[in-house]
Design a protein around this motif. Structure first.
Motif, PDB file in Angstrom:
ATOM      1  N   GLN A   1       0.825  -1.241  -0.102  1.00 27.40           N
ATOM      2  CA  GLN A   1       0.024  -0.091   0.154  1.00 27.40           C
ATOM      3  C   GLN A   1       0.936   1.381  -0.059  1.00 27.40           C
ATOM      4  O   GLN A   1       0.582   2.151  -0.681  1.00 27.40           O
ATOM      5  CB  GLN A   1      -0.929   0.095   1.148  1.00 27.40           C
ATOM      6  CG  GLN A   1      -2.066  -0.901   1.366  1.00 27.40           C
ATOM      7  CD  GLN A   1      -1.758  -2.302   1.651  1.00 27.40           C
ATOM      8  OE1 GLN A   1      -0.404  -2.621   1.731  1.00 27.40           O
ATOM      9  NE2 GLN A   1      -2.813  -3.298   1.804  1.00 27.40           N
TER      10      GLN A   1
ATOM     11  N   THR B   1       2.387   1.827  -3.359  1.00 28.09           N
ATOM     12  CA  THR B   1       1.306   2.421  -4.425  1.00 28.09           C
ATOM     13  C   THR B   1       1.123   3.724  -4.062  1.00 28.09           C
ATOM     14  O   THR B   1       1.107   4.636  -4.886  1.00 28.09           O
ATOM     15  CB  THR B   1       0.063   1.653  -4.076  1.00 28.09           C
ATOM     16  OG1 THR B   1       0.168   0.109  -4.070  1.00 28.09           O
ATOM     17  CG2 THR B   1      -0.862   2.166  -5.124  1.00 28.09           C
TER      18      THR B   1
ATOM     19  N   LEU C   1       4.220   5.720  -5.290  1.00 27.53           N
ATOM     20  CA  LEU C   1       4.446   5.610  -6.806  1.00 27.53           C
ATOM     21  C   LEU C   1       3.445   6.931  -7.292  1.00 27.53           C
ATOM     22  O   LEU C   1       3.649   7.629  -8.159  1.00 27.53           O
ATOM     23  CB  LEU C   1       3.858   4.281  -7.630  1.00 27.53           C
ATOM     24  CG  LEU C   1       4.997   3.422  -7.472  1.00 27.53           C
ATOM     25  CD1 LEU C   1       4.535   2.132  -7.832  1.00 27.53           C
ATOM     26  CD2 LEU C   1       6.228   3.622  -8.273  1.00 27.53           C
ATOM     27  N   LEU C   2       2.195   6.973  -6.777  1.00 22.20           N
ATOM     28  CA  LEU C   2       1.192   7.809  -7.264  1.00 22.20           C
ATOM     29  C   LEU C   2       1.746   9.252  -6.733  1.00 22.20           C
ATOM     30  O   LEU C   2       1.755  10.327  -7.717  1.00 22.20           O
ATOM     31  CB  LEU C   2      -0.013   7.860  -6.488  1.00 22.20           C
ATOM     32  CG  LEU C   2      -1.112   8.780  -6.859  1.00 22.20           C
ATOM     33  CD1 LEU C   2      -1.692   8.579  -8.202  1.00 22.20           C
ATOM     34  CD2 LEU C   2      -2.363   8.513  -5.953  1.00 22.20           C
TER      35      LEU C   2
ATOM     36  N   LEU D   1       5.074  10.004  -6.596  1.00 19.15           N
ATOM     37  CA  LEU D   1       6.221  10.448  -7.680  1.00 19.15           C
ATOM     38  C   LEU D   1       5.484  10.727  -8.978  1.00 19.15           C
ATOM     39  O   LEU D   1       6.195  11.648  -9.546  1.00 19.15           O
ATOM     40  CB  LEU D   1       7.055   9.139  -7.618  1.00 19.15           C
ATOM     41  CG  LEU D   1       7.963   8.757  -6.282  1.00 19.15           C
ATOM     42  CD1 LEU D   1       8.815   7.464  -6.423  1.00 19.15           C
ATOM     43  CD2 LEU D   1       8.990  10.064  -6.397  1.00 19.15           C
ATOM     44  N   PHE D   2       4.198  10.170  -9.226  1.00 17.75           N
ATOM     45  CA  PHE D   2       3.812  10.468 -10.422  1.00 17.75           C
ATOM     46  C   PHE D   2       3.297  11.984 -10.523  1.00 17.75           C
ATOM     47  O   PHE D   2       3.786  12.956 -11.223  1.00 17.75           O
ATOM     48  CB  PHE D   2       2.589   9.608 -10.730  1.00 17.75           C
ATOM     49  CG  PHE D   2       1.871  10.026 -12.060  1.00 17.75           C
ATOM     50  CD1 PHE D   2       0.594  10.676 -11.618  1.00 17.75           C
ATOM     51  CD2 PHE D   2       2.135   9.761 -13.264  1.00 17.75           C
ATOM     52  CE1 PHE D   2      -0.302  10.906 -12.648  1.00 17.75           C
ATOM     53  CE2 PHE D   2       1.321  10.068 -14.215  1.00 17.75           C
ATOM     54  CZ  PHE D   2       0.184  10.636 -13.940  1.00 17.75           C
TER      55      PHE D   2
ATOM     56  N   THR E   1       6.433  14.257 -10.543  1.00 17.11           N
ATOM     57  CA  THR E   1       7.004  14.569 -11.970  1.00 17.11           C
ATOM     58  C   THR E   1       6.069  15.423 -12.781  1.00 17.11           C
ATOM     59  O   THR E   1       6.654  16.403 -13.721  1.00 17.11           O
ATOM     60  CB  THR E   1       7.051  13.143 -12.635  1.00 17.11           C
ATOM     61  OG1 THR E   1       7.707  12.281 -11.774  1.00 17.11           O
ATOM     62  CG2 THR E   1       7.983  13.463 -13.771  1.00 17.11           C
ATOM     63  N   TRP E   2       4.744  15.088 -12.662  1.00 18.11           N
ATOM     64  CA  TRP E   2       3.764  16.078 -13.528  1.00 18.11           C
ATOM     65  C   TRP E   2       4.024  17.602 -13.103  1.00 18.11           C
ATOM     66  O   TRP E   2       4.252  18.508 -13.963  1.00 18.11           O
ATOM     67  CB  TRP E   2       2.324  15.504 -13.311  1.00 18.11           C
ATOM     68  CG  TRP E   2       1.505  16.145 -14.312  1.00 18.11           C
ATOM     69  CD1 TRP E   2       1.862  17.299 -15.259  1.00 18.11           C
ATOM     70  CD2 TRP E   2       0.432  15.411 -14.855  1.00 18.11           C
ATOM     71  NE1 TRP E   2       0.824  17.189 -16.272  1.00 18.11           N
ATOM     72  CE2 TRP E   2       0.001  16.122 -16.042  1.00 18.11           C
ATOM     73  CE3 TRP E   2      -0.135  14.211 -14.539  1.00 18.11           C
ATOM     74  CZ2 TRP E   2      -1.321  16.014 -16.753  1.00 18.11           C
ATOM     75  CZ3 TRP E   2      -1.266  13.753 -15.222  1.00 18.11           C
ATOM     76  CH2 TRP E   2      -1.819  14.588 -16.354  1.00 18.11           C
TER      77      TRP E   2
END
Lengths: 419, 214, 672
Positions: free
Chosen positions: A31, A34, A37-38, A40-41, A44-45
């Motif tokens: 968890q 997850t 990762l979200l 970091l996503f 990055t955006w």
């Protein structure tokens, strides 16, 4: 990948009975992975969008600052067509990218490697996890130890120092018989927070004077007051003043300027002067009858050998001004050893831990200049090749696992779905 | 000093900066010498430090200064145009408000401006005497434009004895301009080897015509 | 009942989408309004057009047929590649790019009547003070109408150029004014190119009438001219008649120096082709290696023009000779590539693929109603056939392009479009082979259509020759090719997963699946599988890009927007993977997230090129507003799907709770 049980399948203890266990369990959970990762996503955006507003380096400094735990992203109004990008600050605090990556590496190591259920079927995943941990470590090493600068040499000339792209320093050179004997350095770390106001006193050990910086302008041109009158009441010293220049899109182009006072050890003001990275010559001050040079410039990265540019060639696309290819013939002078090397677009020169890339050249507007100069990007990074190893390992892991799973899927007997 | 050696200093600096943003920092870091430290440009004036070469030469030619680089004895009260590239400003000297040289080596000479009292004729007499020549009446002297008025032109050749204990020199020539202005006498003298002074006659006239008070 | 309503809505949406796509894709072929009437227009013969079309010229750094050069010039100025006018007796005449260029060169007065310029925004003309009193709304204008305003336009454009070079962003009106100025300038140079033949040089020895001679004659005596000039300079000044001569020559040089380079180099080592003006200039300044050849070249063009004056037959013959001699000097390689490019232009693979996929879409529409039995089977065969043929056509187009320029196939933004379309279609066909549940089969032709439409629209919007060589930074080798092909295929897979995700959302919300859980599971397995494939490709492609960047630019990762885009795809797919493993994302979650992945891929594929910074800003973009419509529509569907899923699950919970209460109300009466 399809049907993984929870990787930590230990009998459930109640959390209260062992708080350390609970923490470790949390840190190694899928968890958390997850969520990270979200995060970091999203990071990055925002990094991509903020870069266009504030520039690459300022964005990097803000997003990967290990001294701060949170920051507020600024993005531009992308639908604005005329005028400059207007930044909007997002009032939601984003966790610092540095600490996200640290947490991610811990999670990956604990949950993805150590507490991961090991079996032959999972080798691919283990390899991939390991390769990413390796990649993160490489990134960390790069962040703290990399040296990178630009080395510009005219044809026929020699140089052994590259200039950093961003950091600027104040250098004090001791002279004897008109030659430089020693160079003292006020590092960018002590100057960079003075942008936008602030003063700092620098006590120079081993020198008979001190320096006080009273004003630092991030991008400045020292201008003659007679032709370019000061508009904001800037201090005029010896007929010149620090004129602030507008922000450039690429912050590498910024060159700072300072207002400086030279003080005696007793605190008496001996001289005031202006220094700027754009200046053509250093300032000279005389203290106790001896001369010293003061200058501001981009921080130098001295190289362990000299490089001489023997010839530079650029080939243009016929009929256009575009460069098709360019390359430099250099001679490396390393003590008594000399070696002639060709440096081209995708063929760098590597020596003593330093890598030289053909990065740029000039003067670019003149189709037939008298003399060319070549610009090399010069990098020293112990972790230089680690990402390559990481890739190979992760490729092996991913492809292997994917092929294994695909084979399972294709060979498994199953009923076809209703159309 | 190797790069690694400054890491402790950097760390110390980092910690101090990040913790407190101090007002005072101790600096002991040095760096190795590089090719960029060869041939240091010592004693550069502010103009030389900050102005690109094209702008710098334009300003020098026009005789202006943006910084105090001529300010040895107060700023000059005169503006003028240097008529040729090899006219240079020299250090101020007593009695010389503008002090220039031209040429170099054997062909060098000087041009200087003074403001003094006394009468026109006595000064003209003295100039001729310094060259061992007979004086001339004012009315028979040549004319030239000087401070917007008609000034007088003195020409002499021969051995130049400046007087006041300074050594004499053979084969010299003089071009002198003198005019009354604001109750004082303003003079410009060009002295140097005969051939050079005579070749630069036009330069002298141009220079004198360009003179003006600030 | 719900199923029927759902099916109707789905059908309406689908038909709307397909029709919209189709008509956008053939927009260039739409009949034109406001047809101009030029009664004296005599069309060029087929023979002449074919000969002229195959004339080799050098432009944009490579050698190409005149047809391509004219095509892109017309696209830039006019936004399409045909002009329809009313010719003699009201007959409709179609003027293609080559004919248009021939008109501009040889019949400037007639060409000036053709509506060569496109100005969409009337504001642009207003701001330049150009008014027309025709009440019709139109967007195409002729050179005759705009010529007198040329100085105003150029001046305004100069101002805007200055603004732009200082880093300011321009308003749409300012940008369009700049575009118009560029077009007008190109047209000006083209139309005045042959002035040197029309006007010649007038020699005047003294007072009175001068004698008109040809430029080549004057050029042949260039040595003497140069000597005369030097002598007269020494003796204190150039005599007025020589001055006048020089001025005339200079004027000719300026009007024929740019935009058209039909003359091959005179020596083998040189690569640059020349225009007439460049040749004249080089000859007079003594910089030319072979002055005799230069004179001959100028003469050839004069002869060509004279042949035109003589008549059609003579012109055709001279064109053929001119072309033959140019080809011989250009060399075998140039000849081969020009011929290959001509055949590529003729075949128009991508348009053919669009039509093929459109037939596939027709078959799909029918299949939605009849998917059982023999008819169903034949429709499936049709779908397979049309899709496969379409795929083959795209691949053939890509290969043909490779044969023209002999460099790896995906090197600019335009070229990614056919490649990604082919990738997604191929992926769907493979998935269909593996799963046989027809979902991928019906999605494939729609994706093919959409891709080909995007390619057509992009080509017109960008209006630049996508075969021209690359920026130096992209010149490589193994790493570039592998990196680009992998990452782009990753985009294709990401888009494929998104399409399946959207199918899931629509079939759930519109009730198309009739509650069939197996169906839903099958779709989700497909989505998930393709996501995994996307991850593998994107991760490998991203890291390959890093390695290539390390070799070229000295850093593995620079937080460049394009790099970030690829990383975002990796992170998003990892998020889906781990979310599923952690039990946070189930069926709905995986499909919604895959659908959002389509937004991420679009951002990475297109949007990063619009951000304007970083080393990757070499992609061309126009029609930027379209991307916001896509984001809006996608987000609407995804959010709608999320809302629906929450609503549905709360409904189910309520139902379950109600049931529980029911059973609870019937207690111990039940036998244990």
């Amino acid at each position: 990948m399809e049907n993984s049980n929870s990787p930590n399948s230990r009998p459930k203890k109640s959390a209260a009975s062992n708080p350390l266990e609970a923490v470790v369990k949390f840190l190694s959970s899928t968890q958390l992975a997850t969520f990270l990762l979200l995060a970091l996503f999203v990071l990055t955006w925002f990094a991509t969008l903020e870069q266009t507003v504030n520039g690459l380096k300022p964005m990097m400094d803000k997003y990967f600052n290990w001294k701060e735990l949170f920051f507020f992203p600024e993005i531009g109004k992308p639908w604005q067509k005329d005028g400059a990008m207007v930044p909007i600050t997002i009032r939601f605090p984003m966790p610092s990218g540095f600490w996200l990556c640290v947490l991610f590496t811990i999670n990956l190591t604990l949950g993805g490697l150590i507490r991961f259920r090991k079996s032959p079927q999972k080798i691919g995943i283990l390899l991939s996890h390991f390769s990413i941990v390796f990649l993160m470590v490489a990134a960390g090493v790069t962040k703290f130890t990399e040296k990178r600068g630009a080395l510009q040499i005219y044809e026929g000339k020699v140089s052994d120092a590259a200039r950093d792209y961003h950091a600027e320093v104040i250098e004090i050179s001791e002279l004897a018989d008109g030659k430089v004997t020693k160079v003292h350095l006020v590092d960018w770390e002590f100057l960079k927070d003075l942008r936008g106001g602030g003063e700092r006193m620098f006590k120079l050990s081993n020198l008979p004077f001190d320096l006080k910086v009273t004003n630092l302008v991030e991008n400045a041109q020292v201008s003659p007051a007679q032709f370019v009158p000061p508009v904001k009441g800037e201090k005029v010293i010896d007929g010149f003043h620090l004129k602030a220049l507008p922000r450039a899109k690429e912050t590498e182009a910024h060159m700072a300027g300072v207002e400086l006072s030279v003080l005696s050890k007793g605190g008496e003001n001996l001289q005031e002067l202006l220094l700027g990275s754009r200046s053509l010559k250093p300032a000279t001050v005389s203290v106790d009858g001896r001369p010293y040079l003061l200058q501001m410039r981009k921080k130098l990265w001295p190289l362990p050998f000299k490089v001489q540019l023997d010839d530079f060639r650029v080939e243009r696309d016929p009929g256009t001004n575009r460069a098709a290819a360019y390359e430099s013939d250099v001679t490396r002078l390393d003590g008594v050893e000399t070696e002639e090397v060709l440096i081209q677009m995708n063929e760098p020169m590597r020596r003593r831990g330093w890598t030289f890339f053909q990065a740029n050249w000039g003067p670019q507007d003149d189709p037939n200049p008298a003399e060319y100069y070549s610009v090399f990007e010069v990098v020293h990074n112990p972790a230089d090749h680690w990402p390559l190893w990481s890739l190979l390992i992760s490729m092996a892991g991913l492809i292997g696992h994917f092929v294994y799973k695909l084979t399972l899927f294709l060979t498994k007997p199953r009923k076809s779905a209703v159309s | 000093m190797k790069a690694r050696a400054f890491l402790p200093v950097l760390f110390f600096g980092l910690v101090t900066v990040s913790c407190r943003k101090p007002d005072e920092v101790e600096i002991s870091e040095t760096r190795v010498l590089t090719t960029l430290d060869e041939e240091p440009a010592v004693n550069a004036t502010s103009s030389e430090q900050f102005l690109p070469p094209e702008v710098l030469s334009q300003i020098q030619a026009s005789g202006q200064s943006l910084d105090g680089s001529e300010a040895a004895a107060g700023s000059s009260a005169w503006i003028y145009l240097l008529p040729a590239a090899d006219w240079k400003e020299a250090d101020k000297a007593p009695m010389r408000e503008v002090n220039l040289t031209f040429g170099d080596g054997e062909q060098a000479g000087e041009v200087y401006l003074s403001v003094s009292g006394g009468g026109l004729q006595p000064n003209v007499d003295r100039w001729y005497r310094q060259f061992g020549a007979d004086t001339q009446p004012i009315a028979e002297l040549g004319r030239l434009e000087f401070l917007g008025k008609q000034g007088y032109l003195v020409e002499a050749t021969g051995r130049y004895e400046p007087g006041m204990g300074r050594p004499g020199k053979d084969g010299q020539a003089l071009l002198g301009a003198i005019v009354e202005d604001q109750g004082r006498l303003v003079t410009v003298k060009m002295i140097g080897p005969e051939a050079d002074v005579q070749a630069r006659r036009e330069q002298f006239v141009k220079f004198v015509a360009s003179l003006a008070r600030k | 009942m719900r199923v029927v309503v759902g099916k109707i809505i789905a059908l309406v949406l689908l038909v709307g989408l397909l029709l919209g796509l189709f008509f956008k894709g053939v927009e260039e072929l739409k009949p034109q309004k406001n047809v101009v009437s030029i009664p004296e227009y005599a069309p060029w013969s087929e023979e002449v057009i074919d000969l002229a079309a195959s004339l080799p010229v050098q432009e944009g750094g490579r050698i190409k047929p005149l047809e391509t050069r004219a095509s892109y010039a017309m696209l830039q100025m006019r936004g399409d590649r045909r002009i329809t006018i009313e010719g003699k007796g009201g007959e409709k005449v179609r003027v293609g790019p080559t004919a248009w260029m021939l008109d501009i060169f040889f019949r400037p007065e007639i060409a000036a009547e053709l509506p060569s310029f496109r100005v969409d925004n009337a504001e642009v003309l207003k701001s330049l003070g150009i008014e027309f009193d025709d009440r019709k709304k139109r967007d195409r204008y002729s050179y005759a109408e705009l010529e007198t305003h040329l100085p105003t336009v150029m001046q305004k454009a100069g101002d805007y150029q200055e603004l732009s070079s200082r880093g300011a962003d321009l308003t749409p009106v300012e940008e369009q004014t700049l575009d118009l100025a560029t077009s007008l300038q190109t047209y000006f140079y083209l139309t005045n190119y042959f002035n040197f033949v029309r006007e010649g040089i007038i020699l005047r020895a003294g007072e009175g009438e001068g004698k008109k001679v040809s430029m080549s004659t004057v050029l042949a005596t260039s040595g003497q001219i140069v000597d005369a000039i030097r002598k007269s300079q020494e003796s204190g000044g150039i005599p007025p008649h020589i001055n006048e001569l020089l001025m005339q020559i200079d004027q000719s040089v300026m009007s024929s120096k740019f935009v058209f380079h039909p003359l091959p180099p005179t020596t083998a080592e040189e690569e640059k082709w020349s225009s007439v003006g460049e040749l004249i200039e080089a000859t007079l300044t003594g910089q030319i290696a072979d002055p005799n050849q230069a004179v001959r070249d100028v003469q050839r063009l004069e002869e060509l023009y004279d042949a035109y004056r003589e008549g059609e037959k003579s012109f055709a013959k001279n064109l053929a000779d001119f072309r033959a001699s140019t080809m011989t000097r250009a060399g075998k390689d140039a000849e081969r590539s020009v011929d290959t490019e001509l055949s590529f232009n003729r075949v128009d693979w991508f348009r053919k693929a669009l039509y093929t996929f459109s037939f596939g879409a027709l078959a799909l529409l029918v299949y939605l109603f009849i998917h059982e039995g023999a008819v169903g089977k034949w429709l499936r065969v049709a779908l397979w056939s049309f899709t496969s043929v379409g795929l083959f056509l795209i691949l053939a187009g890509i290969v043909h392009r490779y044969m023209v320029v002999l460099r790896p196939p995906v090197t600019n933004l335009y070229e990614t479009i056919p490649y990604i379309t082919a990738g997604t279609v191929l992926l769907f066909l493979l998935v269909e082979l593996a799963t046989k549940n027809r979902i991928a089969l019906v999605a494939a032709p729609v994706v093919g259509m959409a891709g080909m439409v995007l390619a057509a629209v992009f080509q017109v919007a960008a209006a630049s020759d996508s075969l021209d060589p690359l920026v130096a930074v992209l010149r490589s080798n193994f790493w570039l090719t592998t990196h680009v092909l992998t990452v782009t295929f990753g985009y294709a897979a990401g888009l494929g997963a998104a399409v399946i995700g959207f199918i899931y959302i629509f079939s759930r919300v519109l009730g198309l699946d009739g509650g069939d859980k197996n169906f839903r599971r099958a779709i989700t397995r497909m989505t998930y599988g393709i996501i995994c494939f996307t991850l593998v490709l994107s991760l490998i492609g991203t890291v390959l890009g890093g390695i290539w960047a390390n070799y070229s630019w000295g850093r593995f990762w620079g937080w460049d927007p394009k790099e970030n885009g690829a990383l975002m795809i990796v992170l998003w797919t990892l998020f889906i993977l781990h979310g599923r493993a952690a039990g946070l994302l189930r069926e709905w979650g995986v499909n919604l997230a895959a659908a959002f992945g389509g937004v991420v891929v679009t951002f990475s594929w297109f949007h990063v090129n619009m951000l304007g910074t970083g080393l990757h800003s070499y992609g061309f973009t126009d029609g930027k507003e379209a991307i916001w419509y896509f984001y809006g529509a996608a987000t609407f569907v995804i959010v709608g799907g999320m809302a629906y899923s929450f609503w549905e699950s709360s409904q189910q919970k309520a139902k379950k709770a109600a049931k529980k209460n029911e059973t609870a109300k019937v207690p111990a009466n039940e036998p244990a």
